[in-house]
Write a protein that holds these residues in place. Sequence first.
Motif, short mmCIF file in Angstrom:
data_model
loop_
_atom_site.label_atom_id
_atom_site.label_comp_id
_atom_site.label_asym_id
_atom_site.label_seq_id
_atom_site.Cartn_x
_atom_site.Cartn_y
_atom_site.Cartn_z
N THR A 142 11.41 -6.15 -5.45
CA THR A 142 10.08 -6.76 -5.39
C THR A 142 9.01 -5.70 -5.50
OG1 THR A 142 10.92 -8.55 -3.98
CG2 THR A 142 8.54 -8.17 -3.98
N LEU A 143 9.16 -4.61 -4.76
CA LEU A 143 8.16 -3.55 -4.79
C LEU A 143 8.11 -2.87 -6.16
CD1 LEU A 143 8.69 -1.97 -1.25
CD2 LEU A 143 6.88 -3.52 -2.00
N ALA A 144 9.29 -2.60 -6.74
CA ALA A 144 9.31 -1.98 -8.06
C ALA A 144 8.64 -2.88 -9.09
CB ALA A 144 10.76 -1.69 -8.47
N SER A 145 8.96 -4.17 -9.06
CA SER A 145 8.36 -5.12 -10.01
C SER A 145 6.86 -5.27 -9.78
CB SER A 145 9.05 -6.47 -9.90
OG SER A 145 10.38 -6.41 -10.33
N LEU A 146 6.47 -5.27 -8.52
CA LEU A 146 5.05 -5.41 -8.21
C LEU A 146 4.26 -4.21 -8.72
CD1 LEU A 146 3.23 -7.47 -6.82
CD2 LEU A 146 3.52 -6.20 -4.69
N LEU A 147 4.85 -3.01 -8.63
CA LEU A 147 4.20 -1.83 -9.21
C LEU A 147 4.00 -2.02 -10.71
CD1 LEU A 147 6.07 1.08 -7.38
CD2 LEU A 147 3.62 0.55 -7.20
N GLY A 148 4.97 -2.66 -11.35
CA GLY A 148 4.90 -2.85 -12.79
C GLY A 148 3.91 -3.88 -13.24
N THR A 149 3.71 -4.94 -12.44
CA THR A 149 2.85 -6.04 -12.89
C THR A 149 1.43 -5.98 -12.35
OG1 THR A 149 3.50 -7.53 -11.07
CG2 THR A 149 4.85 -7.58 -13.08
N SER A 150 1.20 -5.27 -11.24
CA SER A 150 -0.10 -5.38 -10.55
C SER A 150 -1.02 -4.19 -10.76
CB SER A 150 0.14 -5.59 -9.05
OG SER A 150 0.73 -4.44 -8.47
N SER A 151 -0.81 -3.44 -11.82
CA SER A 151 -1.71 -2.33 -12.11
C SER A 151 -3.14 -2.84 -12.23
CB SER A 151 -1.30 -1.64 -13.41
OG SER A 151 -2.24 -0.66 -13.77
N GLY A 152 -4.05 -2.20 -11.52
CA GLY A 152 -5.45 -2.59 -11.59
C GLY A 152 -5.85 -3.69 -10.64
N TYR A 166 0.83 -1.21 0.00
CA TYR A 166 0.00 0.00 0.00
C TYR A 166 0.87 1.26 0.00
CZ TYR A 166 -4.02 -2.96 1.29
OH TYR A 166 -5.02 -3.90 1.31
N ASP A 167 1.97 1.21 0.76
CA ASP A 167 2.89 2.34 0.78
C ASP A 167 3.42 2.63 -0.62
OD1 ASP A 167 2.66 2.74 3.51
OD2 ASP A 167 4.46 1.58 4.01
N ALA A 168 3.91 1.59 -1.27
CA ALA A 168 4.51 1.76 -2.60
C ALA A 168 3.51 2.35 -3.59
CB ALA A 168 5.04 0.42 -3.12
N LYS A 169 2.30 1.81 -3.59
CA LYS A 169 1.26 2.31 -4.50
C LYS A 169 0.90 3.76 -4.16
CE LYS A 169 -0.08 -1.66 -6.67
NZ LYS A 169 -0.44 -1.87 -8.08
N ALA A 170 0.78 4.04 -2.86
CA ALA A 170 0.41 5.39 -2.45
C ALA A 170 1.47 6.41 -2.83
CB ALA A 170 0.15 5.43 -0.95
N SER A 171 2.74 6.00 -2.79
CA SER A 171 3.81 6.93 -3.15
C SER A 171 3.70 7.37 -4.61
CB SER A 171 5.18 6.30 -2.88
OG SER A 171 5.47 5.25 -3.79
N ILE A 172 3.33 6.44 -5.49
CA ILE A 172 3.18 6.79 -6.89
C ILE A 172 1.97 7.70 -7.09
CG2 ILE A 172 2.86 5.90 -9.23
CD1 ILE A 172 5.56 5.19 -7.95
N GLU A 177 -7.05 -5.27 -4.71
CA GLU A 177 -6.71 -5.62 -3.33
C GLU A 177 -5.30 -5.20 -2.94
OE1 GLU A 177 -6.45 -9.54 -5.76
OE2 GLU A 177 -7.67 -7.71 -5.70
N LEU A 178 -4.49 -4.82 -3.91
CA LEU A 178 -3.13 -4.35 -3.61
C LEU A 178 -3.02 -2.83 -3.64
CD1 LEU A 178 -0.91 -6.88 -5.61
CD2 LEU A 178 -1.57 -6.95 -3.21
N GLU A 179 -4.08 -2.14 -3.98
CA GLU A 179 -4.00 -0.71 -4.21
C GLU A 179 -3.91 0.10 -2.92
OE1 GLU A 179 -3.23 2.27 -6.63
OE2 GLU A 179 -3.69 0.27 -7.36
N GLY A 180 -4.67 -0.29 -1.90
CA GLY A 180 -4.67 0.50 -0.67
C GLY A 180 -5.11 1.93 -0.93
N SER A 181 -6.22 2.08 -1.65
CA SER A 181 -6.66 3.41 -2.07
C SER A 181 -6.96 4.33 -0.90
CB SER A 181 -7.88 3.30 -2.98
OG SER A 181 -8.94 2.62 -2.33
#
Length: 460
Positions: A297-307, A264-270, A310-314
């Motif tokens: 892992t976090l950088a790759s996860l940002l790249g593959t998990s768009s959309g 959630y942190d990684a997604k929120a930062s973007i 449950e990983l967004e943490g909106s």
Amino acid sequence: MNDMGITSKSLMIAPDDDYYYPIVDNGTIYVPLRYLAEDLDAQVEWDAVNKTIYELNKQNCSRGYTTYPWIENAQFISNAVKKWRTIPIRRSYATFTLFRTGGISSPGQFIFSLKSNYILYIVINKIGKSILLKMWICERKAFDMKQGIFIGGKAKSEMIKEMLASFPSDFLEDVNANISDIQTKYLDLPYCDLPDSKTLDIYLPDQGEEPFPVLVFFFGGGFLFGDKRGTQLEIPLLARELGFAVVSVNYTLSSEGEYPRLVYDAKASIRYLRANAAQYGLNPKKIVAIGISAGGTLASLLGTSSGVKELEGSSYGNSGYSSNIQGVIDFCGPTNILAMKDQMSEHILQTGVSPSLSYGNPDSVESLVFGALAIDVPDKAQAFSPITHVNPDIPQFLIVHGAQDDTVPPRQSIELAQLIEEKAGNNKGELHILDNAGHCDEAFFESAIPLMMNFLKQYI
């Protein structure tokens, strides 16, 4: 009984100062006074607490630490918190008995962040026809580490202490990258709509015109230690020579919390960077993530998990903005958590390397992330694995791994690259296995840095 339904209240004292953490004894919770701020009213972000309660209600209680799906209780709890605020707090624990007015229907518990790294812990229990509301203050780290998180029968907190103590004395020294010569920088910016938000730093290039392409950096450290301003930052800062703004992100470590908070942190930062792009002179259409080891892992996860919802943490903020990125640089990152143990064993047999970490044990780095053995929480382990989410719409990937890596088996990168080619085409992934390089060592970066700089030129 007043209009809030509070019929009784009492302040309870921890029996002695030897109670270092919240302890349950015959239904009574004891918290040491050392964890209570002397001037509580000056320490508590009450508006943030009430806002959080409101959001929990609004979002069907899907946020943060909530452990029960409450819907009706939010305003009632909020009123009780406001009432508690008016009590002269000289003890570490407060109890209220509440009647069933206001829609109270279910037991449960909430945890809210306060200032100075404290938390407000609220527990609701049914007592006959009444509801007992208990609230107390304690230090966040003490609470997180002592809330019954046991892996393989051993307390997570003790394993973290032992693991950190096993490193050489100079390994965890607080040594920072040199940022003194960078003319324009914005430091320690909170990027989440949370009282305890992690922060990021922004470093603009000394030359060029806005808006700048962005390189977002996630440090490595086994998800257990590290900092956005550590010496690893010197690697991505080189991209400023190409006209990139470099952003370095702190995220939740396993010593501070469990999955999915770091995601959630990684997604929120973007999302934060995109929402504030104009303010900082950033190009929201050119955001590349780079990570070293765990950060990979976090950088790759940002790249593959768009959309992947449950990983967004909106609820962490800026939900109206996308967390999509336009490129990924993965240096030696784990990409398939459940395969780590077997692949490392195979790698050891093939190369004879002496492993620096083990996997699949209670004190393994991935176990500390989940607060459980990965095999016991396979759904979480798979969701946290970038390889799970590879799809045709992923951005460009640069994947670099040392053939002699003693920490993350190279097979993790090889299989990710193979799956990218299979699902997204052979133009989406660029893989380099460096023959004489180890785990992000000097030999590794001798080759990896030129590869990074060349990859980034396509975004200028």
